[in-house]
Design a protein around this motif. Structure first.
Motif, PDB file in Angstrom:
ATOM      1  N   PRO A 213      12.757   9.418  26.311  1.00 45.55           N
ATOM      2  CA  PRO A 213      12.606   9.856  27.461  1.00 45.55           C
ATOM      3  C   PRO A 213      12.665   8.996  28.810  1.00 45.55           C
ATOM      4  N   PHE A 214      13.286   9.328  29.781  1.00 41.15           N
ATOM      5  CA  PHE A 214      13.376   8.539  31.063  1.00 41.15           C
ATOM      6  C   PHE A 214      12.092   8.429  31.489  1.00 41.15           C
ATOM      7  N   VAL A 215      12.090   7.335  32.066  1.00 40.92           N
ATOM      8  CA  VAL A 215      10.476   6.615  32.844  1.00 40.92           C
ATOM      9  C   VAL A 215      10.581   6.644  34.222  1.00 40.92           C
ATOM     10  N   PRO A 216      10.062   7.624  34.652  1.00 42.26           N
ATOM     11  CA  PRO A 216       9.979   7.750  36.141  1.00 42.26           C
ATOM     12  C   PRO A 216       9.546   6.223  36.849  1.00 42.26           C
ATOM     13  N   THR A 217       9.996   6.227  38.101  1.00 42.35           N
ATOM     14  CA  THR A 217       9.142   4.934  38.952  1.00 42.35           C
ATOM     15  C   THR A 217       8.630   5.542  40.254  1.00 42.35           C
ATOM     16  N   LYS A 218       8.968   6.796  40.548  1.00 44.89           N
ATOM     17  CA  LYS A 218       8.474   7.119  41.964  1.00 44.89           C
ATOM     18  C   LYS A 218       7.088   6.937  42.055  1.00 44.89           C
ATOM     19  N   ASN A 219       6.723   6.377  43.183  1.00 41.06           N
ATOM     20  CA  ASN A 219       5.433   6.123  43.436  1.00 41.06           C
ATOM     21  C   ASN A 219       4.794   4.864  42.993  1.00 41.06           C
ATOM     22  N   LEU A 220       5.640   4.081  42.230  1.00 37.27           N
ATOM     23  CA  LEU A 220       5.236   2.893  41.776  1.00 37.27           C
ATOM     24  C   LEU A 220       5.392   1.547  42.542  1.00 37.27           C
ATOM     25  N   GLU A 221       4.428   0.714  42.455  1.00 34.45           N
ATOM     26  CA  GLU A 221       4.714  -0.588  43.294  1.00 34.45           C
ATOM     27  C   GLU A 221       5.045  -1.688  42.363  1.00 34.45           C
ATOM     28  N   VAL A 222       5.594  -2.663  43.091  1.00 37.10           N
ATOM     29  CA  VAL A 222       5.950  -3.727  42.117  1.00 37.10           C
ATOM     30  C   VAL A 222       4.996  -4.277  41.474  1.00 37.10           C
ATOM     31  N   ASN A 223       3.596  -4.253  41.727  1.00 36.27           N
ATOM     32  CA  ASN A 223       2.708  -4.778  40.870  1.00 36.27           C
ATOM     33  C   ASN A 223       2.487  -3.871  39.408  1.00 36.27           C
ATOM     34  N   ASP A 224       3.223  -2.778  39.508  1.00 40.49           N
ATOM     35  CA  ASP A 224       3.118  -2.103  38.423  1.00 40.49           C
ATOM     36  C   ASP A 224       4.194  -2.481  37.144  1.00 40.49           C
ATOM     37  N   LYS A 225       4.890  -3.314  37.785  1.00 40.53           N
ATOM     38  CA  LYS A 225       6.109  -3.715  36.757  1.00 40.53           C
ATOM     39  C   LYS A 225       5.785  -4.048  35.214  1.00 40.53           C
ATOM     40  N   LEU A 226       4.741  -4.905  35.408  1.00 38.13           N
ATOM     41  CA  LEU A 226       4.521  -5.504  34.062  1.00 38.13           C
ATOM     42  C   LEU A 226       3.968  -4.556  33.095  1.00 38.13           C
ATOM     43  N   LYS A 227       3.234  -3.602  33.455  1.00 34.19           N
ATOM     44  CA  LYS A 227       2.721  -2.375  32.707  1.00 34.19           C
ATOM     45  C   LYS A 227       4.157  -1.471  32.249  1.00 34.19           C
ATOM     46  N   LEU A 228       4.840  -1.269  33.096  1.00 39.94           N
ATOM     47  CA  LEU A 228       6.064  -0.637  33.044  1.00 39.94           C
ATOM     48  C   LEU A 228       7.130  -1.433  31.877  1.00 39.94           C
ATOM     49  N   LYS A 229       7.026  -2.646  32.070  1.00 36.73           N
ATOM     50  CA  LYS A 229       7.844  -3.492  31.132  1.00 36.73           C
ATOM     51  C   LYS A 229       7.322  -3.454  29.826  1.00 36.73           C
ATOM     52  N   ALA A 230       6.127  -3.389  29.638  1.00 35.39           N
ATOM     53  CA  ALA A 230       5.348  -3.481  28.528  1.00 35.39           C
ATOM     54  C   ALA A 230       5.534  -2.115  27.822  1.00 35.39           C
ATOM     55  N   ASP A 231       5.523  -1.005  28.469  1.00 35.47           N
ATOM     56  CA  ASP A 231       5.618   0.437  27.753  1.00 35.47           C
ATOM     57  C   ASP A 231       7.102   0.530  27.596  1.00 35.47           C
ATOM     58  N   ILE A 232       8.087   0.241  28.029  1.00 33.69           N
ATOM     59  CA  ILE A 232       9.496   0.291  27.635  1.00 33.69           C
ATOM     60  C   ILE A 232       9.954  -0.718  26.573  1.00 33.69           C
ATOM     61  N   TYR A 233       9.125  -1.956  26.454  1.00 36.11           N
ATOM     62  CA  TYR A 233       9.291  -2.997  25.458  1.00 36.11           C
ATOM     63  C   TYR A 233       8.759  -2.191  24.253  1.00 36.11           C
ATOM     64  N   GLN A 234       7.624  -1.587  24.312  1.00 41.31           N
ATOM     65  CA  GLN A 234       7.183  -0.959  22.947  1.00 41.31           C
ATOM     66  C   GLN A 234       7.877   0.384  22.711  1.00 41.31           C
ATOM     67  N   SER A 235       8.734   0.995  23.636  1.00 40.41           N
ATOM     68  CA  SER A 235       9.426   2.441  23.148  1.00 40.41           C
ATOM     69  C   SER A 235      10.628   1.913  22.437  1.00 40.41           C
ATOM     70  N   ILE A 236      11.220   0.775  23.139  1.00 38.36           N
ATOM     71  CA  ILE A 236      12.645   0.495  22.457  1.00 38.36           C
ATOM     72  C   ILE A 236      12.365  -0.327  21.081  1.00 38.36           C
ATOM     73  N   LYS A 237      11.174  -1.133  20.828  1.00 35.76           N
ATOM     74  CA  LYS A 237      11.060  -1.655  19.529  1.00 35.76           C
ATOM     75  C   LYS A 237      10.553  -0.658  18.524  1.00 35.76           C
ATOM     76  N   SER A 238      10.087   0.553  18.833  1.00 39.88           N
ATOM     77  CA  SER A 238       9.503   1.491  18.036  1.00 39.88           C
ATOM     78  C   SER A 238      10.479   1.985  16.989  1.00 39.88           C
ATOM     79  N   LYS A 239      12.094   1.928  17.728  1.00 39.48           N
ATOM     80  CA  LYS A 239      12.981   2.647  16.765  1.00 39.48           C
ATOM     81  C   LYS A 239      13.893   1.601  15.914  1.00 39.48           C
ATOM     82  N   LEU A 240      13.562   0.485  16.261  1.00 41.37           N
ATOM     83  CA  LEU A 240      14.837  -0.608  15.651  1.00 41.37           C
ATOM     84  C   LEU A 240      14.468  -0.559  14.161  1.00 41.37           C
ATOM     85  N   GLN A 241      15.527  -0.984  13.610  1.00 43.32           N
ATOM     86  CA  GLN A 241      15.612  -1.166  12.198  1.00 43.32           C
ATOM     87  C   GLN A 241      16.263  -2.288  11.837  1.00 43.32           C
ATOM     88  N   TYR A 242      15.365  -3.337  11.127  1.00 40.22           N
ATOM     89  CA  TYR A 242      16.343  -4.666  10.784  1.00 40.22           C
ATOM     90  C   TYR A 242      16.054  -5.014   9.574  1.00 40.22           C
TER      91      TYR A 242
END
Length: 242
Positions: A213-242
């Motif tokens: 699911p797409f992650v909106p950034t409307k109303n987010l500020e630059v200070n929110d980038k760390l949480k945004l980055k962490a959330d998307i990292y976990q999303s992508i990693k959750s589906k990987l199969q190695y």
């Protein structure tokens, strides 16, 4: 084992031969469509043909599952894990919307491919702070034109093949927040298994991609980038199969 390694080597050699063949066939269209920047959407359509030819020519069948569809005419920040040369081809298959890759400048040295790569992609020297700043400004310019951007936020392929997903850099998330555009997290589930950088590994088969699911950034500020980055990292990693 010797036979398997020999066949793997032949398959890898075929990858470069096939890439050259497809580029030569499409060369007139690729060349003409790069003469003007506003012709980029035309170039992108030809590039998608090249990407699909590479996938099918190597014996891969792409299979994409999407929780949300990319809409025509909208700008996005496309982010995915990076473990294989097939990541570029699969990304071209995944999105019909024109986007510009941000990639390492070393690929511009490749014969023929490098010519089009440096004319159409945003090149970065990750060892240069000045280059990273210039890339950020160029991404902003292309986003202002309505083009999407594709960044592999790991900043490259992890050196250790046992790393499932390397830490993300900030650039993609800062850009998305600055332009208030949605982030499209994509998991390339088994590209590493089917076409790793090791020449004696890999095999044809189904390449799976999962569009989260797409992650909106409307109303987010630059200070929110760390949480945004962490959330998307976990999303992508959750589906990987190695």
């Amino acid at each position: 084992m010797i036979v398997v390694n020999f066949l793997s080597l032949v398959w890898r050699i075929w990858f470069y031969i096939w890439m050259l063949i497809v580029i030569i066939i499409l060369f007139p269209l690729l060349f003409i469509s790069t003469l003007k920047e506003n012709w980029y959407p035309c170039f992108f359509k030809v590039a998608r043909i090249w990407g699909m030819a590479m996938l099918f020519g190597m014996g891969f069948i792409p299979k994409v599952k999407a929780k949300q569809k990319i809409e025509k005419g909208k700008s996005y920040m496309l982010t995915a894990n990076h473990t294989s040369m097939m990541d570029i081809m699969l990304m071209l298959y995944v999105s019909k919307n024109p986007f510009v890759f941000v990639g390492k400048k070393e690929l511009a040295k490749l014969p023929i491919f490098g010519y089009f790569y440096k004319r159409t992609c945003i090149l970065v020297d990750r060892n240069s702070a000045q280059s990273r700043k210039a890339v950020f400004e160029e991404c902003q310019r292309r986003l202002n034109q309505g083009t999407s951007i594709c960044i592999f936020p790991e900043g490259g392929v992890p050196d250790d093949e046992h790393i499932t997903l390397a830490p993300f850099k900030d650039g993609a998330f800062r850009l998305a927040i600055n332009h208030q555009i949605p982030i499209v997290p994509i998991s390339f589930i088994n590209n590493k298994k089917h076409f790793p950088y090791s020449i004696f590994k890999g095999k044809p088969g189904v390449l799976k991609a999962y569009i989260h699911p797409f992650v909106p950034t409307k109303n987010l500020e630059v200070n929110d980038k760390l949480k945004l980055k962490a959330d998307i990292y976990q999303s992508i990693k959750s589906k990987l199969q190695y």
